[in-house]
Structures are given as structure tokens and as C-alpha cells.
Enzyme design. Structure first.
Site, short mmCIF file in Angstrom:
data_model
loop_
_atom_site.label_atom_id
_atom_site.label_comp_id
_atom_site.label_asym_id
_atom_site.label_seq_id
_atom_site.Cartn_x
_atom_site.Cartn_y
_atom_site.Cartn_z
N GLY A 1 33.21 35.32 32.72
CA GLY A 1 32.22 35.35 33.80
C GLY A 1 31.84 33.96 34.28
CG ASP B 1 31.63 26.91 33.34
OD1 ASP B 1 30.64 26.58 32.65
OD2 ASP B 1 32.74 26.37 33.25
CG LEU B 2 26.89 31.06 31.02
CD1 LEU B 2 26.53 31.76 29.70
CD2 LEU B 2 25.96 31.54 32.13
CG HIS C 1 29.16 38.69 47.41
ND1 HIS C 1 27.99 38.96 48.06
CD2 HIS C 1 28.89 38.80 46.07
CE1 HIS C 1 27.04 39.22 47.16
NE2 HIS C 1 27.56 39.12 45.96
CG ASP D 1 26.21 38.90 39.53
OD1 ASP D 1 27.31 38.97 38.97
OD2 ASP D 1 25.48 37.87 39.46
O1 T3D Z 1 26.22 32.25 40.32
C1 T3D Z 1 25.69 32.79 39.36
O2 T3D Z 1 25.32 32.18 38.39
C2 T3D Z 1 25.53 34.27 39.34
C3 T3D Z 1 26.69 34.90 38.72
C4 T3D Z 1 26.59 35.39 37.47
C5 T3D Z 1 27.72 36.11 36.94
C6 T3D Z 1 27.86 36.09 35.45
O3 T3D Z 1 28.96 36.19 35.04
S1 T3D Z 1 26.47 35.96 34.43
C7 T3D Z 1 27.16 36.18 32.83
C8 T3D Z 1 27.86 34.93 32.32
N1 T3D Z 1 28.64 35.17 31.14
C9 T3D Z 1 28.10 35.35 29.93
O4 T3D Z 1 26.89 35.38 29.74
C10 T3D Z 1 29.07 35.45 28.77
C11 T3D Z 1 28.97 34.22 27.90
N2 T3D Z 1 29.94 34.28 26.81
C12 T3D Z 1 29.75 35.06 25.73
O5 T3D Z 1 28.78 35.78 25.58
C13 T3D Z 1 30.80 34.97 24.66
O6 T3D Z 1 31.52 33.78 24.84
C14 T3D Z 1 31.80 36.15 24.70
C15 T3D Z 1 31.07 37.42 24.21
C16 T3D Z 1 32.37 36.37 26.09
C17 T3D Z 1 32.98 35.87 23.73
O7 T3D Z 1 32.47 35.54 22.45
P1 T3D Z 1 33.41 34.83 21.37
O8 T3D Z 1 32.60 34.74 20.11
O9 T3D Z 1 34.71 35.55 21.30
O10 T3D Z 1 33.73 33.38 21.96
P2 T3D Z 1 32.75 32.10 22.03
O11 T3D Z 1 32.90 31.31 20.78
O12 T3D Z 1 31.40 32.51 22.42
O13 T3D Z 1 33.39 31.32 23.27
C18 T3D Z 1 34.56 30.51 23.13
C19 T3D Z 1 34.35 29.24 23.93
O14 T3D Z 1 34.20 29.60 25.30
C20 T3D Z 1 33.07 28.54 23.55
O15 T3D Z 1 33.28 27.15 23.71
P3 T3D Z 1 33.47 26.17 22.40
O16 T3D Z 1 32.29 26.40 21.53
O17 T3D Z 1 34.76 26.66 21.76
O18 T3D Z 1 33.57 24.80 22.99
C21 T3D Z 1 32.09 29.01 24.58
O19 T3D Z 1 31.02 28.11 24.81
C22 T3D Z 1 32.97 29.10 25.80
N3 T3D Z 1 32.42 30.06 26.78
C23 T3D Z 1 32.38 31.40 26.65
N4 T3D Z 1 31.81 31.93 27.72
C24 T3D Z 1 31.51 30.92 28.55
C25 T3D Z 1 31.89 29.70 27.95
N5 T3D Z 1 31.69 28.53 28.53
C26 T3D Z 1 31.08 28.53 29.76
N6 T3D Z 1 30.70 29.65 30.39
C27 T3D Z 1 30.89 30.87 29.83
N7 T3D Z 1 30.55 31.99 30.48
#
Ligand code: T3D
Length: 261
Positions: A64, A66-67, A88, A143
């Protein structure tokens, strides 16, 4: 095609678009949203392209938005505007592309990554895939079209529960609920999807595209309107080379040679 955040490969009428930021599980930054939108636009412009595959590099499909980018936003930043100008456009480009898009869901699809998966036409998942409406984990509402696509597929009760719990929906449950068309062992994902895409690329592509348009249109029509639109679209299909070829091939007891026109 030179892109920074995605891979774009074309082979025999099939384009494969790979979201390619594996270190973030393919989180969407602005460049990736823009490039993916452009890639689908190219698929629409090129008559030689008859089917598209969307997948992710590494162990995720897409996590999703990039946070890390969210952290850099100032007070004036408008999420609504970001959605309108970014996600969109991407979703509408996908839905309006009159060619089948197959998602090869190789791992987790979270937040907007789930929405983008839902905007594809056929979803084939690895047994390692899962889906998370992650939005509420960061205090947002769903969204990226998820409020539109998901209740239509699985019903509002299930969709709402997934939204407010942000619980992980594993591949087997996603199959049982109709979120994906099929689940295959992880190592068989790409061969299965590529074989299916190659088959579609040989098919009656014009009819496939008109079917997509007609089915989407039917969501917002009465039965009477839908019947009228069907007849109109069928007139278009019936004037095609593919229709003449399909009938002739049937009568000659041979395989049709469709050209997508
Ligand atoms: O414009 C707007 O802002 C509005 C739009 C919003 C739309 C959205 O998508 S809001 C939702 C955003 N997404 C999330 O909240 C999901 C965030 N990620 C997670 O919850 C978990 O990563 C997962 C459940 C998807 C996977 O978990 P897991 O344990 O398999 O992996 P991890 O260790 O959490 O992630 C691996 C790496 O990816 C990690 O980096 P590192 O520690 O190895 O350097 C993690 O920080 C990175 N990563 C994962 N998701 C994101 C991310 N980095 C940036 N943005 C992310 N969304």
C-alpha cells in the site's frame, strides 16, 4: 520502457508489470503510482498487447501507500488530492483498459495494494498470499476503491469486519469468499498465470474488452438499461472480424484465429 519503480516486459501480446520496490514489500510512492498508471496506459495504446499481468517483486504484492513518504508530508498536504491525482487515476486506467488484467498475487496485498489487486479482472494467488485492509491500523478509512469493490465481492458484513479489524485474510479464505479466482502453490504462480495470459492473448480480445466494459456498466444500470447496453455492445462485437472468424472456424471444425478486431 524505462521505469524506476516497476518492470515492464512484453512477450507475445502479454505485458507483465512488476511492482519493484521489494525492500518495502512494494509500497506505492508517487513515482510508482505514476509509472504503474503510465504502464497500463501504454497497454491500452498498443494494439499488439492483448493481456496484462500485474505482480510484485520479492515476497510481497504491495504493502500500500509508502508510509515513510507520509512522514515527510507538510500540514498543507491533502490526502484527498493525493488520492484523486494518484490512486484514482491508476484504478480508472485499469478498469477502463479494455483488455484483461490478471493479478499474480505473490504475497501480502495491504491497504492500497489490496485496492489495486481488486481493480484487476482476474486474481490468481499464491498459497503464501494474504490480504489486509490495513487502513484502520493507521487510523484511516479504506480507500483506493476498496469500499466499492470489496462489498460487491464478499458482502458488506465481511468487508466491514475486515476494515475495522484489519485482520489478515489468508489465501484459502480469500478463495472461499471469492476475492481470488484460484490459489496455486507458490512456485506454480507465475507459470500458471503466464500460461493463462498466453491463452487469453490468443482469444477474441475485442469481445473480452467489450465484456469488461459492459459488466462494469451493468453495476450502475437497471435491468432494462443493462439489456439495452448489452444489445448495443453485441452489435459492435458482431461487426468484428473475430465474430466472422469464430463462426467460420466452428463450421469448418478448426481452431479460430482471432485478431482482436
Ligand atoms: O495518500 C495517502 O496516504 C492515502 C492512501 C492510503 C492508502 C494506504 O495504503 S494506507 C495503508 C498503508 N499500508 C499499511 O499500513 C501496511 C503497512 N505494512 C504492514 O502492516 C506490514 O508491513 C505488512 C503486514 C504488510 C507485512 O508485514 P511483514 O511482517 O511481513 O513485513 P514487515 O517487516 O512489516 O515489512 C518489511 C519491510 O517493508 C519493512 O522494512 P525494513 O524493516 O525491512 O527496513 C517495512 O518497514 C517495509 N514496509 C512495509 N510496508 C510498508 C513499508 N515501508 C513503507 N511503507 C509501507 N506501507
Amino acid at each position: 520502457m524505462a521505469y524506476e519503480t516497476i518492470l515492464f516486459e512484453r512477450h507475445d501480446g502479454v505485458v507483465t508489470i512488476t511492482l519493484n520496490r521489494p525492500e518495502t514489500l512494494n509500497a506505492f510512492n508517487d513515482t510508482m503510482i505514476r509509472e504503474t498508471t503510465d504502464a497500463f496506459k501504454q497497454c491500452g495504446k498498443d494494439p499488439a498487447v492483448r493481456c496484462a499481468i500485474l505482480t510484485g517483486a520479492g515476497r510481497g504484492f504491495s504493502s500500500g501507500q509508502d508510509l515513510a513518504d507520509v512522514q515527510k508530508r507538510g500540514d498543507e498536504f491533502s490526502i484527498a488530492e493525493h488520492l484523486r491525482q494518484g490512486y484514482h487515476r491508476l484504478i480508472l486506467e485499469m478498469v477502463r483498459l479494455e483488455k484483461p488484467i490478471i493479478a499474480a498475487i505473490n504475497g501480502v496485498a495491504a491497504g492500497a495494494g489490496f485496492g489495486i489487486a481488486l481493480a484487476t479482472d482476474i486474481r490468481i494467488a499464491s498459497d503464501k498470499a494474504s490480504f489486509i485492509l490495513a487502513f484502520s491500523r493507521v487510523g484511516l478509512i479504506p480507500d483506493s476503491g476498496t469500499n466499492w469493490f470489496l462489498p460487491r465481492l464478499i458482502g458488506q458484513g465481511r468487508a466491514y469486519e475486515l476494515a475495522i479489524t484489519a485482520d489478515r485474510l489468508p489465501a484459502d479464505q480469500a478463495l472461499a469468499w471469492g476475492v481470488v479466482n484460484r490459489v496455486v502453490p507458490h512456485d506454480e504462480l507465475m507459470p500458471t498465470v503466464q500460461e493463462f495470459a498466453a491463452r487469453l492473448a490468443q482469444g477474441a480480445s475485442l469481445a473480452y474488452g467489450l465484456t469488461k466494459r459492459t459488466m462494469y456498466r451493468a453495476w450502475e444500470q437497471s435491468l432494462e438499461e443493462a439489456l439495452g447496453y448489452e444489445a448495443y455492445m453485441q452489435e459492435t462485437a458482431a461487426r468484428s472480424h473475430d465474430y466472422r472468424e469464430g463462426v467460420q472456424a466452428f463450421l469448418e471444425k478448426r481452431a479460430p484465429r482471432f485478431q482482436g478486431r
